[in-house]
Design a protein around this motif. Sequence first.
Motif, short mmCIF file in Angstrom:
data_model
loop_
_atom_site.label_atom_id
_atom_site.label_comp_id
_atom_site.label_asym_id
_atom_site.label_seq_id
_atom_site.Cartn_x
_atom_site.Cartn_y
_atom_site.Cartn_z
N SER A 249 0.83 -1.20 0.00
CA SER A 249 0.00 0.00 0.00
C SER A 249 0.87 1.26 0.00
O SER A 249 0.61 2.21 -0.76
CB SER A 249 -0.92 -0.02 1.23
OG SER A 249 -1.81 1.06 1.22
N SER A 426 -5.16 8.55 -4.76
CA SER A 426 -6.53 8.02 -4.79
C SER A 426 -7.50 8.99 -5.43
O SER A 426 -8.40 8.59 -6.18
CB SER A 426 -7.00 7.71 -3.35
OG SER A 426 -6.13 6.82 -2.71
N GLY A 453 -12.19 8.31 -4.61
CA GLY A 453 -10.86 8.07 -4.03
C GLY A 453 -10.64 8.83 -2.75
O GLY A 453 -10.07 8.31 -1.79
N ALA A 457 -10.22 7.17 1.17
CA ALA A 457 -8.87 7.36 1.71
C ALA A 457 -8.91 8.05 3.06
O ALA A 457 -8.25 7.61 4.03
CB ALA A 457 -8.02 8.16 0.73
N GLY A 489 -3.65 3.25 0.69
CA GLY A 489 -3.48 3.28 -0.76
C GLY A 489 -3.91 2.02 -1.49
O GLY A 489 -4.50 2.10 -2.57
N SER A 492 -7.84 2.43 -1.48
CA SER A 492 -8.44 3.67 -1.97
C SER A 492 -8.01 4.02 -3.39
O SER A 492 -8.80 4.62 -4.15
CB SER A 492 -8.11 4.82 -1.02
OG SER A 492 -6.71 4.99 -0.89
N ILE A 493 -6.79 3.67 -3.81
CA ILE A 493 -6.36 4.00 -5.17
C ILE A 493 -7.18 3.22 -6.21
O ILE A 493 -7.73 3.82 -7.15
CB ILE A 493 -4.84 3.74 -5.34
CG1 ILE A 493 -4.03 4.70 -4.46
CG2 ILE A 493 -4.43 3.92 -6.81
CD1 ILE A 493 -2.55 4.41 -4.43
N GLY A 496 -10.63 4.76 -6.48
CA GLY A 496 -10.69 5.99 -7.26
C GLY A 496 -10.82 5.72 -8.75
O GLY A 496 -11.64 6.33 -9.45
#
Length: 530
Positions: A249, A426, A453, A457, A489, A492-493, A496
């Motif tokens: 992450s 994100s 995102g 996050a 990350g 959340s990435i 997004g």
Amino acid sequence: MTGSHQTLALVLFSVFVAVTLAITTWVSRHRHGSAEEFYAGGRLFSPLENGFAIAGDYMSAASFLGISGLIALYGYDGMLYSVGFLVAWLVVLLLVAELVRNCGRFTLADVVAARMAERPVRIAAGTSSVAVSVLYLVAQMVGAGSLVALLLGGSSEAARSWTVIGVGALMVIYVSLGGMRATTWIQIVKAVLLMAGTIALTVLVLLRFHGDVNSLLSTAAERSGHGPGFLAPGLRYGGDWTARLDFISLGLALVLGTAGLPHILSRFYTVPTARAARRSVVWSIGLIGSFYLMTIVLGFGAAALIGPDEVRASNASGNTAVPLLALDLGGGAGSTGGTVLFAVVAAVAFATILAVVAGITLASSASVAHDLYTSLRRPHAKQYSEVAVARVAAAGIGAAAIGLGLLARDLNVAFLVGLAFAVAASANLPVLLYSLFWRKFTTRGAVWSVYGGLIPAVLLVLVSPVVSGSPESLFPGVDFHLFPLQNPGAVSIPLGFLAGWIGTVTSPEPPDEARHAETEVRSLTGAGAV
């Protein structure tokens, strides 16, 4: 620290602050109040100047203090930050720099709004830019507090708090009076000082071990108490699946986050052409790459010469490893050489913090004025100039960063920056890449991409061990953490990017093919670029 340390370091602090304030005052007398001057310095900087300014903007307290401290405490695992921060610039160079310069004027939202409905896109992108900037600012405030606490004996909470407040006040002055032109020259001066100080320390560490890197590493491993494990992966991010996923992450956040940082994107608008923006990035990569290689030497040097236990005793997160290393390399506590070297390093670190917070504050205040204010103001209300709103926004953002910096003062600064990178990767990177490269991307997709995102996050950080549930948390006395990872990350990435895709394929309005074609031609050729 002895009185001589304090006096000399404070004198050097004062000299740098006086020089930067003089630059700001001089620029403020020769400015005109246009948005282009305030946000982009009139687009008059050369690639070399802008390359140094980018490096000065990027090489923050997280790099100089935090990364070296993590390497001193955790060995190999601490190097992930050095590698991630450097590799990220390849993404910026190959995918972002030239296209962003051609498509936008001042902010990330300019790029996205070029082919979308402006109001919802500007609100979303402006909100995420401010969120990322405030998180990044908090890290710099924590670094400033740790540095001055060490200088004044390590136990002065009042001094640490007043330092955070003072840094916040200075950054508001820099941005409000001097705008981008003053901020850029402050960053150039800071980059030169930081590179000179880092080179000097690196040479002294290598001389201490007669140029034998193997001796340096073996001594660090022996002094660490972990033996050969100090030089192998797993000391911080090894063991169970949670730690390993945290490693992945963090790596994703560091490599992908740079291309979404508002204060980095805004630097591409300070040069006259896209070619100059690309050349600026090449210059900055050379400077940044050299710097991060040297932080590895400094981190292992601190482990070998100071020892992780002494570093941790000074600051639990390792933020004071480099100043302590400088003190030892100069001859130890009480020696003239140690006093001078410690004071110089402390002053350089303080200069680093001031320059970076000025750049971040300028970028976030530009997002507030150029994106949020212009989108949310009422049609018949009194109109204020964007520059006036940006100056007020700088004060508000400074106040928020001061409050959060006081709250998070015991966390490692590199770790805090990792969180900011995760939010940037994100919320900002998906919408930026989709806008530049996906012909069918729509306004709904852009808005969903940003919020899809940004919200996960931020929420995942709030319910993570960073905030509660462990002795190192912001609130160690309570436990309401639900998410096991410290960096969001890895979750959340992808969210997004997924949210942007779902928003686009479910969008009721078709994509504007004509505006996309226009944006594509402008991004690739520069035709029509401002």
